[in-house]
Design a protein around this motif. Sequence first.
Motif, PDB file in Angstrom:
ATOM      1  N   ASP A 176      34.950  43.904  35.965  1.00 18.89           N
ATOM      2  CA  ASP A 176      35.233  42.519  35.596  1.00 18.89           C
ATOM      3  C   ASP A 176      34.059  41.904  34.850  1.00 18.89           C
ATOM      4  OD1 ASP A 176      37.803  42.394  36.560  1.00 18.89           O
ATOM      5  OD2 ASP A 176      37.228  41.598  38.514  1.00 18.89           O
ATOM      6  N   ILE A 179      34.111  43.296  31.348  1.00 15.75           N
ATOM      7  CA  ILE A 179      35.178  42.643  30.579  1.00 15.75           C
ATOM      8  C   ILE A 179      34.735  41.269  30.118  1.00 15.75           C
ATOM      9  CG2 ILE A 179      37.483  41.616  30.741  1.00 15.75           C
ATOM     10  CD1 ILE A 179      38.197  43.935  32.656  1.00 15.75           C
ATOM     11  N   GLU A 180      34.167  40.485  31.035  1.00 18.24           N
ATOM     12  CA  GLU A 180      33.736  39.134  30.691  1.00 18.24           C
ATOM     13  C   GLU A 180      32.631  39.172  29.638  1.00 18.24           C
ATOM     14  OE1 GLU A 180      34.809  36.319  31.005  1.00 18.24           O
ATOM     15  OE2 GLU A 180      33.142  34.947  30.681  1.00 18.24           O
ATOM     16  N   ARG A 209      33.012  48.295  25.777  1.00 22.52           N
ATOM     17  CA  ARG A 209      34.371  48.798  25.995  1.00 22.52           C
ATOM     18  C   ARG A 209      34.341  50.285  26.396  1.00 22.52           C
ATOM     19  NH1 ARG A 209      39.037  46.430  24.976  1.00 22.52           N
ATOM     20  NH2 ARG A 209      39.099  44.413  23.908  1.00 22.52           N
ATOM     21  N   GLU A 229      43.817  40.554  26.070  1.00 25.26           N
ATOM     22  CA  GLU A 229      42.774  39.526  26.180  1.00 25.26           C
ATOM     23  C   GLU A 229      43.205  38.422  27.136  1.00 25.26           C
ATOM     24  OE1 GLU A 229      40.742  39.789  21.733  1.00 25.26           O
ATOM     25  OE2 GLU A 229      42.369  38.388  22.101  1.00 25.26           O
ATOM     26  N   GLU A 232      43.127  39.759  30.653  1.00 24.14           N
ATOM     27  CA  GLU A 232      41.761  39.944  31.145  1.00 24.14           C
ATOM     28  C   GLU A 232      41.201  38.631  31.690  1.00 24.14           C
ATOM     29  OE1 GLU A 232      40.181  41.615  27.594  1.00 24.14           O
ATOM     30  OE2 GLU A 232      40.322  43.676  28.309  1.00 24.14           O
ATOM     31  N   TYR A 233      41.420  37.542  30.970  1.00 20.28           N
ATOM     32  CA  TYR A 233      40.965  36.246  31.469  1.00 20.28           C
ATOM     33  C   TYR A 233      41.733  35.833  32.716  1.00 20.28           C
ATOM     34  CZ  TYR A 233      37.681  35.109  27.762  1.00 20.28           C
ATOM     35  OH  TYR A 233      36.597  35.096  26.934  1.00 20.28           O
ATOM     36  N   SER A 235      42.811  37.794  34.921  1.00 19.42           N
ATOM     37  CA  SER A 235      42.278  38.590  36.029  1.00 19.42           C
ATOM     38  C   SER A 235      41.016  37.970  36.613  1.00 19.42           C
ATOM     39  CB  SER A 235      41.986  40.019  35.560  1.00 19.42           C
ATOM     40  OG  SER A 235      40.826  40.066  34.751  1.00 19.42           O
ATOM     41  N   ARG A 278      46.440  47.219  35.775  1.00 15.38           N
ATOM     42  CA  ARG A 278      45.389  48.148  36.212  1.00 15.38           C
ATOM     43  C   ARG A 278      45.995  49.498  36.620  1.00 15.38           C
ATOM     44  NH1 ARG A 278      41.814  43.644  39.155  1.00 15.38           N
ATOM     45  NH2 ARG A 278      40.239  43.375  37.531  1.00 15.38           N
ATOM     46  N   LEU A 283      43.969  47.702  32.026  1.00 18.53           N
ATOM     47  CA  LEU A 283      42.796  46.882  32.309  1.00 18.53           C
ATOM     48  C   LEU A 283      41.764  47.746  33.019  1.00 18.53           C
ATOM     49  CD1 LEU A 283      44.142  43.462  33.671  1.00 18.53           C
ATOM     50  CD2 LEU A 283      43.284  43.964  31.376  1.00 18.53           C
TER      51      LEU A 283
END
Length: 284
Positions: A176, A179-180, A209, A229, A232-233, A235, A278, A283
């Motif tokens: 996470d 990703i952020e 990545r 995208e 992802e946010y 999550s 996931r 993800l």
Amino acid sequence: MSRHLRPSDRDALQAELRTLKAATPFPVLFGGTVEHGNLTLSGFVGTRSTILRNLVIDVRCGVGGRAMAEQRPIGVQGYANSLSITHEYDHQVGAEGIETLLAVPVVVRGRTRGALYGGLRVNQPLSDRLTDVVVERAHELAREIDIRDEVDRRLAMFAASGRVQAPIARDDRKMDAIIESYLALRSIADRIEDTDLEAEVMAVEGTLRRILPTDRRTSSVTLSKREIEVLEYASLGCRNAEIAARLSLSVDTVKTYMRNLMGKLDVATRQEAVVEARRHGLLG
């Protein structure tokens, strides 16, 4: 989230100054963020020298200090002889030839977090319309900082509780964070005008990545880049409005992406979408 993963608020401030350069007649624009209770000037457009660079403005001192203390725009015509402000920074302001100065505070949830300045090198009144444009950009910067604060708060909360919707392992928390961080880099790259520097930032984003697991399952589900995208946010616990602000989309557009990706994943909730994505390896 670790503070070093947060996009620099100074970059966001510089972007607002560039916007003001295009939208106003101010020949000189500058600003800064509040650090340890005082304002440190860090962003500049149109300045003639480096005399303002890293200048620390005490609260209540000068135009900016008064604007921060009173949390409202302060404009001064005939700066050198004004009786409405203190004059600790006359040398620096005078060196830039500024005769009329406007300071607008950036206020986030009742706290002053920065300030935007516009300077004219002539002695003339500031119009309400001109002031309103700077106030609007200060509000926009405040919203961006507020969103970043909220993401930081949620990540800290998730890290403290050890879960995101459901218990997650330490490696998932690291994923996470990655990703952020690459989303943050992509956001920064979108605001960079120097193409070479943008390419360097995107190269770092690509490296992050590649850190993500490579043993992803083969899946019949395909999500678009933008759908990933948005998810992802989601999550990270971001609301639709937060996602929209981070990706420069409308809230309705985010809702459409969310509805489409949930349909592809055959789920009924955002939490289920994250879990299912996931499971499919979509993800990290």
